[in-house]
Design an enzyme around this catalytic site. Structure first.
Site, PDB file in Angstrom:
ATOM      1  CE  LYS A  35      -0.480  -0.065   5.043  1.00 30.54           C
ATOM      2  NZ  LYS A  35      -1.412  -0.084   6.179  1.00 30.54           N
ATOM      3  CE1 TYR A 244      12.376  32.091   3.433  1.00 29.96           C
ATOM      4  CE2 TYR A 244      12.545  29.714   3.154  1.00 29.96           C
ATOM      5  CZ  TYR A 244      12.263  30.962   2.637  1.00 29.96           C
ATOM      6  OH  TYR A 244      11.862  31.082   1.333  1.00 29.96           O
TER       7      TYR A 244
END
Length: 346
Positions: A35, A244
Site C-alpha cells: 500500500k 529562514y
C-alpha cells in the site's frame, strides 16, 4: 534545479521478504503489503520484485491502489484490499479481480448483492477499534458469511511493535474466540506480529514496513537511499546566518552546501538544525531550516567539494531520521514525494 534521487534496492526488498518468510511458521503463507505506492518505493516495481521472490498474495489500502499492483503482477496473485468494498468500487473490484476485506455489515450487504460470486475476505475488530466487525456483529452474520466461503479472515494488532504489551495477548485471545473452529484461513500478523512468534502467525502473515527496511524488523536490509545533489557551495563569514528565521549562525568561517531537497519532497521541517547528511561515511550537519525545496549543510570539515550528500543511507535509516523528527519510519517513507528521480537496483 536538479532533483534528488531515491535509490531503491529491489534485491534488498526481496531479501527482507525471504527473511520474514523464514521467520513465519512452517506451512504459513507470507504475503506482502504494498500500500501507499509500495511505502513510497513504487507499488508496481515493488510488487514485481516480491512476486519473483515468492509472494503470491498482496495487500493494498484502497481499490485504486490495486490497479497498479494487478497490472504489475498479472492475473494469478491475489490482490486484497484492506478498506473492503466501498461504494463506487464494484466495477474496479470485478474488473481487476481484487479481493475486498469486508469490514462492516454495510459492506457485506453491498458485496453479496452486487458481486455475489466474487471472492472476498472478512476483517474482524479484536480491540483496535479501527476497521472490522465487532464481536456482536460477527455473531449475527457469521453463518451467512461462512456459507459464502470467504478466502480469509483477518484482524490487526495494535501494539505488535511492543512485544511485552498486554494488548497483544488480549487481541490474540479475542481472535481465537471469534474464529476458532471455522474452516477458513486466518491472518493476524504484520511485521511486528511475525516477530512475536508462531502463536500469532495462523495461516498467513502480511509483512509491510519490515520489507522496506523499517522497525520493528531490526535485521532488515536498507532498501532506500536519498541522494541530494549539491547546487551551490558558499563561504559564510563568522557571525552571518543561514536560512529562514536566522536559526543558525556561523561561529567560525564556514563552507555551506545548498542541496536540492525540502519539505515538498517529504523531508519534515522537524529535522531542521538536528539531522546530518553524509558524504560517504562522513556526517555533515544540517544547518538552518529545511525549506520547501532546499536544505543547507555545513561542509567546512570536508577536504573536497561534494557533488551530492545522502540524507537516507546505511548510516542514517528511515527510523533514525524519524526519531530525530519526532515521527515514525512509516511517515518518512510514505512522504517521499514525486519529484525524486527513482533509480532501481535489482
Amino acid at each position: 534545479m536538479g532533483s534528488s534521487t531515491l535509490h531503491i534496492d529491489l534485491g534488498a526488498l526481496a531479501q527482507n521478504w525471504r527473511v520474514l518468510d523464514a521467520k513465519s511458521a512452517a506451512n504459513v503463507e507470507t504475503a506482502a503489503v504494498v500500500k501507499a505506492d509500495g511505502y513510497g518505493t513504487g507499488a508496481g516495481k515493488a510488487a514485481r520484485a516480491l512476486a519473483r521472490a515468492g509472494a503470491k498474495t498482496f495487500f493494498v489500502a484502497a481499490a485504486e491502489e490495486g490497479i497498479d499492483v494487478r497490472n504489475a503482477v498479472g492475473p494469478s496473485p491475489r490482490v486484497c484490499v484492506f478498506s473492503g468494498h466501498m461504494a463506487g468500487d464494484t466495477d474496479m473490484i470485478a474488473d481487476m479481480q481484487l479481493i475486498p476485506m469486508l469490514n462492516s455489515l454495510d459492506q457485506i450487504t453491498r458485496h453479496f448483492e452486487l458481486l455475489p460470486k466474487h471472492p472476498f475476505g472478512v476483517q474482524l475488530d479484536t480491540g483496535m477499534n479501527r476497521l472490522g466487525l465487532e464481536a456482536n456483529e460477527w455473531d449475527a452474520v457469521r453463518d451467512l458469511v461462512m456459507a459464502a466461503n470467504p478466502v480469509l479472515i483477518m484482524s490487526h494488532l495494535a501494539c505488535a511493535d511492543e512485544p511485552d504489551h498486554p494488548m497483544n495477548a488480549q487481541q490474540l485471545a479475542e481472535f481465537h474466540k471469534m474464529t476458532d473452529g471455522l474452516d477458513v484461513p486466518r491472518a493476524l500478523s504484520a511485521t511486528g506480529g511475525i516477530l512475536l512468534g508462531p502463536d500469532y502467525h495462523f495461516d498467513l502473515t502480511r509483512p509491510g514496513i519490515g520489507l522496506y527496511g523499517g522497525l520493528p524488523f531490526e535485521d532488515a536490509a536498507p532498501v532506500v537511499r536519498v541522494e541530494c545533489p549539491v547546487i551551490q557551495i558558499r563561504d559564510v563569514p563568522a557571525g552571518e546566518t543561514v536560512g529562514y528565521g536566522n536559526t543558525w549562525t556561523a561561529e567560525v568561517p564556514s563552507r555551506v552546501a545548498t542541496v536540492s531537497a525540502g519539505y515538498a519532497d517529504g523531508i519534515t521541517r522537524q529535522i531542521s538544525n538536528k539531522s546530518v547528511l553524509f558524504d560517504g561515511d562522513t556526517p555533515c550537519p544540517l544547518i538552518g531550516r529545511v525549506s520547501m525545496d532546499l536544505i543547507t549543510v555545513d561542509v567546512t570539515h570536508l577536504d573536497q567539494t561534494p557533488r551530492s550528500l545522502d540524507l537516507l543511507c546505511a548510516h542514517q535509516t528511515v527510523d533514525d531520521l524519524a526519531e530525530i523528527g519526532g515521527t515514525i519510519g512509516y511517515e518518512i517513507l510514505t512522504s517521499l514525494g514525486r519529484r525524486y528521480n527513482r533509480r532501481y537496483r535489482t
